[in-house]
Design a protein around this motif. Structure first.
Motif, mmCIF file in Angstrom:
data_model
loop_
_atom_site.group_PDB
_atom_site.id
_atom_site.type_symbol
_atom_site.label_atom_id
_atom_site.label_comp_id
_atom_site.label_asym_id
_atom_site.label_seq_id
_atom_site.Cartn_x
_atom_site.Cartn_y
_atom_site.Cartn_z
ATOM 1 N N SER B 405 0.742 -1.793 9.529
ATOM 2 C CA SER B 405 -0.637 -1.656 9.036
ATOM 3 C C SER B 405 -0.869 -2.482 7.773
ATOM 4 C CB SER B 405 -0.960 -0.190 8.776
ATOM 5 O OG SER B 405 -0.036 0.364 7.872
ATOM 6 N N LYS B 406 0.138 -2.632 6.932
ATOM 7 C CA LYS B 406 -0.046 -3.394 5.698
ATOM 8 C C LYS B 406 -0.304 -4.871 6.026
ATOM 9 C CE LYS B 406 2.220 -4.498 1.314
ATOM 10 N NZ LYS B 406 3.469 -4.402 0.541
ATOM 11 N N ALA B 407 0.528 -5.412 6.894
ATOM 12 C CA ALA B 407 0.372 -6.818 7.268
ATOM 13 C C ALA B 407 -0.926 -7.027 8.039
ATOM 14 C CB ALA B 407 1.570 -7.274 8.096
ATOM 15 N N THR B 408 -1.256 -6.072 8.905
ATOM 16 C CA THR B 408 -2.494 -6.191 9.680
ATOM 17 C C THR B 408 -3.705 -6.177 8.748
ATOM 18 O OG1 THR B 408 -1.468 -5.091 11.566
ATOM 19 C CG2 THR B 408 -3.869 -5.141 11.523
ATOM 20 N N ALA B 409 -3.693 -5.268 7.774
ATOM 21 C CA ALA B 409 -4.819 -5.175 6.833
ATOM 22 C C ALA B 409 -4.958 -6.464 6.027
ATOM 23 C CB ALA B 409 -4.607 -3.987 5.895
ATOM 24 N N ALA B 410 -3.832 -7.051 5.672
ATOM 25 C CA ALA B 410 -3.892 -8.293 4.892
ATOM 26 C C ALA B 410 -4.548 -9.413 5.704
ATOM 27 C CB ALA B 410 -2.489 -8.705 4.455
ATOM 28 N N VAL B 411 -4.302 -9.414 6.999
ATOM 29 C CA VAL B 411 -4.906 -10.440 7.860
ATOM 30 C C VAL B 411 -6.397 -10.154 8.060
ATOM 31 C CG1 VAL B 411 -4.947 -11.358 10.225
ATOM 32 C CG2 VAL B 411 -2.762 -11.016 9.043
ATOM 33 N N LEU B 412 -6.739 -8.893 8.275
ATOM 34 C CA LEU B 412 -8.132 -8.544 8.587
ATOM 35 C C LEU B 412 -9.030 -8.580 7.351
ATOM 36 C CD1 LEU B 412 -7.586 -5.566 11.069
ATOM 37 C CD2 LEU B 412 -8.090 -7.955 11.616
ATOM 38 N N GLY B 413 -8.493 -8.209 6.186
ATOM 39 C CA GLY B 413 -9.300 -8.214 4.962
ATOM 40 C C GLY B 413 -10.499 -7.279 5.067
ATOM 41 N N ASN B 414 -11.587 -7.620 4.421
ATOM 42 C CA ASN B 414 -12.824 -6.814 4.449
ATOM 43 C C ASN B 414 -12.603 -5.369 4.020
ATOM 44 O OD1 ASN B 414 -14.780 -8.807 5.466
ATOM 45 N ND2 ASN B 414 -13.471 -8.786 7.298
ATOM 46 N N ALA B 416 -9.957 -3.560 4.478
ATOM 47 C CA ALA B 416 -9.066 -2.782 5.353
ATOM 48 C C ALA B 416 -7.847 -2.280 4.596
ATOM 49 C CB ALA B 416 -8.635 -3.628 6.549
ATOM 50 N N GLU B 417 -7.454 -2.971 3.543
ATOM 51 C CA GLU B 417 -6.279 -2.529 2.767
ATOM 52 C C GLU B 417 -6.487 -1.119 2.211
ATOM 53 O OE1 GLU B 417 -7.848 -5.425 2.306
ATOM 54 O OE2 GLU B 417 -6.428 -7.083 2.029
ATOM 55 N N MET B 421 -2.951 3.226 5.975
ATOM 56 C CA MET B 421 -2.280 4.419 5.451
ATOM 57 C C MET B 421 -0.770 4.221 5.465
ATOM 58 S SD MET B 421 -4.980 5.830 4.607
ATOM 59 C CE MET B 421 -4.294 7.320 3.913
ATOM 60 N N GLN B 422 -0.314 3.523 4.451
ATOM 61 C CA GLN B 422 1.098 3.172 4.323
ATOM 62 C C GLN B 422 1.501 3.204 2.852
ATOM 63 O OE1 GLN B 422 1.946 0.137 2.653
ATOM 64 N NE2 GLN B 422 -0.202 -0.403 2.316
ATOM 65 N N THR B 552 3.030 4.108 -5.501
ATOM 66 C CA THR B 552 1.635 4.529 -5.435
ATOM 67 C C THR B 552 1.315 5.005 -4.021
ATOM 68 O OG1 THR B 552 -0.631 3.908 -6.002
ATOM 69 C CG2 THR B 552 0.709 2.213 -4.911
ATOM 70 N N LEU B 553 0.058 5.302 -3.798
ATOM 71 C CA LEU B 553 -0.421 5.787 -2.505
ATOM 72 C C LEU B 553 -1.586 4.915 -2.044
ATOM 73 C CD1 LEU B 553 -0.486 9.639 -3.276
ATOM 74 C CD2 LEU B 553 1.124 8.463 -1.755
ATOM 75 N N PRO B 554 -1.948 4.975 -0.769
ATOM 76 C CA PRO B 554 -3.137 4.240 -0.314
ATOM 77 C C PRO B 554 -4.368 4.663 -1.122
ATOM 78 C CG PRO B 554 -1.900 5.096 1.546
ATOM 79 C CD PRO B 554 -1.286 5.700 0.321
ATOM 80 N N PRO B 555 -5.241 3.724 -1.455
ATOM 81 C CA PRO B 555 -6.422 4.053 -2.269
ATOM 82 C C PRO B 555 -7.222 5.245 -1.748
ATOM 83 C CG PRO B 555 -6.217 1.689 -2.012
ATOM 84 C CD PRO B 555 -5.152 2.294 -1.155
#
Lengths: 83, 604
Positions: B405-414, B416-417, B421-422, B552-555
């Motif tokens: 999910s971290k790598a996917t969010a970095a690619v998708l942006g907008n 998503a980070e 939930m990681q 830390t935790l996901p925002p």
């Protein structure tokens, strides 16, 4: 006499054969447990803190004032250490 | 030198040139690091080149047993696989039961260390002191069930197998190692094995272990078996429902994440409850080596569109990951998805988590149905199953989601980070810490990222009546999490299953270890717990050396109020808990162990 929802989970459900019931009980939690025992016909209360614990509206009963109010949810939950 | 409990031997295999060495493990090493996780941590910290690529030949894959593994002790079928993780870039030890660990010890080894990279796919065969390599060309591409079947037919049913599936072959960071339906699941150890061109390990042995004080060991075991039998957990709920024993309780207490942690009470929980699992699915109970609990279940779908499908499980985590996380209330789909993860060799927690994350991306318009090719919305069970297959095969968007999910969010942006939930790249399991604050600290400080198996404060926060803590208070959380992380480090090093601690005290476990091994320091519970603290500090040092991100935790968990359930309105007050935790740990404000602490633990 508050009317509450009682939920039975895991081993307590297996013991009672019931998933839930709606019942009017005394506001005092310990009295209510006796009334629930009488209703289901099984002496569940003797297993409190030995086999199961109670959640009152999702929180462990020991954290609250042990007084039941109308529409409260009381859940019998098997004592477990983890998932 | 005589070893009690241990074989005293380390087998190191270089896959590049297909050579191996056998060396002795020193008593000092065993006394200080116990075995399992501790031993693997010491080996990787000392021998792994700092900064090496997780999928490079320089990474090492360590299979490590503990002293209790394969003995008469109850729940003693455990071992760990450790490496630098390709999913997180930091430490990973993934722990599984079954029969592989006991067999490795029967073969004569406490630990198997794999280095290098084979030029072509291989199977490593360990038959006592006979080590050989065979081509795995015919196995490459097979799923894990087929691989087990072929290897058992070839070498015999008494060989124990660990293998990767197609996901590990493709070096997917979510991939696992599967051993006889048990999974070394988390943080991509399957990809590390795949990067070495190692399809499988087949192990057989006929050796035995010596016991230091057989009479005392038998007595302690008798006591332990009795404790396990009378515990409401290991002698009651867990044998009947497996890990799903907590399902309804988690939902009732508002801990059960729904739709990628957007809420925490699942309206269809009754459909996936422990009772539905037991009544509708379970065909038989299964046990790992030496286990009287038999928490594992073999389940088969009896009706509906997934009729006939089966899985070992479902485990609680999967009932969540392919249930509420994806908005699914069809248990048949949960079983199907869990089995597919086993076949492809994938971590089911991360797989379900990342699919739920993708579903939220669809909900928010960050991912489009026309891009994916089908409607990956919450509640679409067929789309969920289809995406599990695509991740396993590395097809379509599954190729991206398989990166985590971290790598996917970095690619998708907008943005998503913010809702990936990681923690440190490892997908979170089935507990929303806004309803149990201690779990937030446990996630943030877990040495392998977002994990529930380093500390699980939910027991005293909700499910038990001794050592009780308020789930919505920070009080006692730092001390509890620190102490439990140390204790679980001991258990994960001992070869015993974590579930034993639900019935046995630390003292009971330590007495078993001493009667078995005769190691003097194991007589003292405090010294053994200090070994646990040493191990946890060592994995911290490993992570710091690899440039771990801050704790830390996901925002979402820090800034968005929980919208429902008993914890409605809560956010995780992590900073306060973390400050106290570092203080108790003897770490500075950046989470770096202080010199005095390292000296105390013998880590300088």
């Amino acid at each position: 006499m508050p009317r509450i929802t009682v939920k039975f989970f895991a081993t307590v459900r297996a013991k009672t054969g019931l998933s839930s019931l709606e019942i009017e009980v005394a506001p005092d939690l310990m009295e209510a447990l006796t009334e629930i025992d009488n209703h289901v016909g099984i002496p569940l209360a003797q297993g409190l803190d030995q086999e199961f614990t109670l959640l009152v509206n999702g929180r462990n009963y020991l954290l609250g004032d042990k007084v039941l109010r109308p529409n409260d949810r009381l859940a019998y939950v098997t004592l477990t250490g983890g998932g | 030198m005589t070893y009690f409990g241990y074989t005293g031997k380390r087998l190191t295999v270089n896959l590049t040139d297909q050579t191996w060495t056998v060396s002795e493990l020193s008593q000092d090493l065993l006394s200080s690091y116990i075995g399992g996780k501790g031993l693997a941590a010491r080996i990787l910290y000392d021998e792994l080149e700092a900064g090496c690529g997780p999928l490079s030949p320089q990474n090492m894959l360590v299979f490590a047993t503990g002293p209790l593994t394969g003995t008469l002790a109850p729940l003693s079928g455990r071992m760990v696989v450790a490496a630098k993780s390709p999913l997180t870039g930091i430490w990973v030890d993934s722990n599984a039961g079954g029969f592989l660990g006991p067999e490795l010890k029967k073969a004569g080894y406490d630990v198997l260390v794999l280095t290098g990279k084979a030029s072509n796919p291989l199977t490593l065969i360990i038959n006592g002191d006979q080590i050989r390599f065979e081509s795995a060309d015919r196995l490459w591409g097979l799923d894990t069930e087929e691989t087990h079947k072929v290897l058992k037919q070839t070498y015999g049913q008494d060989f124990r197998i660990a293998c990767i599936g197609p996901a590990g072959e493709r070096l997917m960071p979510l991939s696992a190692i599967i051993s006889e339906m048990r999974a070394f699941g988390r943080a991509g150890v399957g990809a590390v094995m795949g990067s070495k061109n190692l399809k499988a390990v087949a192990v057989h042995g006929q050796g035995s272990l010596q016991v230091f004080d057989p009479e005392e060991f038998l007595l302690n075991n008798k006591e332990a078996y009795n404790e396990l039998a009378i515990s409401p957990d290991t002698g009651g709920g867990r044998p009947r429902y497996g890990t799903n024993v907590i399902y309804s309780a988690m939902n009732e207490s508002g801990v059960h994440p729904v739709h990628n942690f957007q809420s925490s009470v699942f309206e269809h929980a009754e459909d996936l409850s422990e009772e539905r699992m037991r009544a509708d699915l379970v065909e038989k109970d299964k046990a790992c080596f030496g286990c009287p609990v038999a928490c594992s279940k073999f389940s088969k779908v009896k009706k509906g569109k997934y009729k006939g499908n089966y899985a070992e499980g479902p485990e609680y985590e999967n009932s969540w990951a392919f249930g509420a996380q994806c908005g699914n209330n069809d248990y048949g789909a949960v079983v199907t998805a869990e089995h597919l993860c086993d076949l492809y060799g994938m971590d089911s927690i991360s797989t379900g988590n990342v699919i739920g994350f993708a579903m939220e991306c669809v909900q928010r318009g960050i991912l489009k149905t026309e891009d994916i090719g089908y409607d990956l919305r919450f509640g679409n069970t067929e789309a969920m199953i289809r995406m599990v297959r695509q991740i396993g095969k590395g097809e379509g968007y599954g190729r991206l989601l398989g990166q985590g999910s971290k790598a996917t969010a970095a690619v998708l942006g907008n943005g998503a980070e913010d809702f990936a939930m990681q923690v440190k790249g490892l997908e979170l399991p089935a507990y929303d810490p806004r309803a149990v604050y201690g779990m937030g600290l446990a996630y943030a400080t877990s040495d392998r990222g977002g994990c529930h198996l380093r500390s699980w404060p939910i027991a005293p926060e909700i499910l038990q009546t001794h050592g009780r803590m308020d789930p919505y208070s920070i009080e006692f959380k730092a001390e509890f999490v620190k102490n439990e992380q140390d204790m679980i480090s001991v258990v994960d090093s001992s070869g015993m299953c974590l579930f034993a601690t639900f019935a046995l005290s630390p003292r009971q476990i330590v007495r078993l270890m001493h009667a078995l091994t005769g190691i003097a320091s194991f007589l003292d519970t405090n010294k053994v717990l200090e070994a646990g603290e040493r191990i946890y500090n060592l994995t911290r040092l490993f992570n710091l050396r690899e440039g771990v991100e801050r704790d830390t935790l996901p925002p979402r968990l820090l800034t968005e109020e929980l919208p429902d359930g008993p914890g409605k309105g809560n956010k995780v007050p992590l900073a306060e808990m973390l400050e106290e935790y570092y203080l108790i740990r003897g770490w500075d404000e950046n989470g770096q162990p202080l010199r005095e602490k390292l000296e105390q633990l013998g880590l300088v």
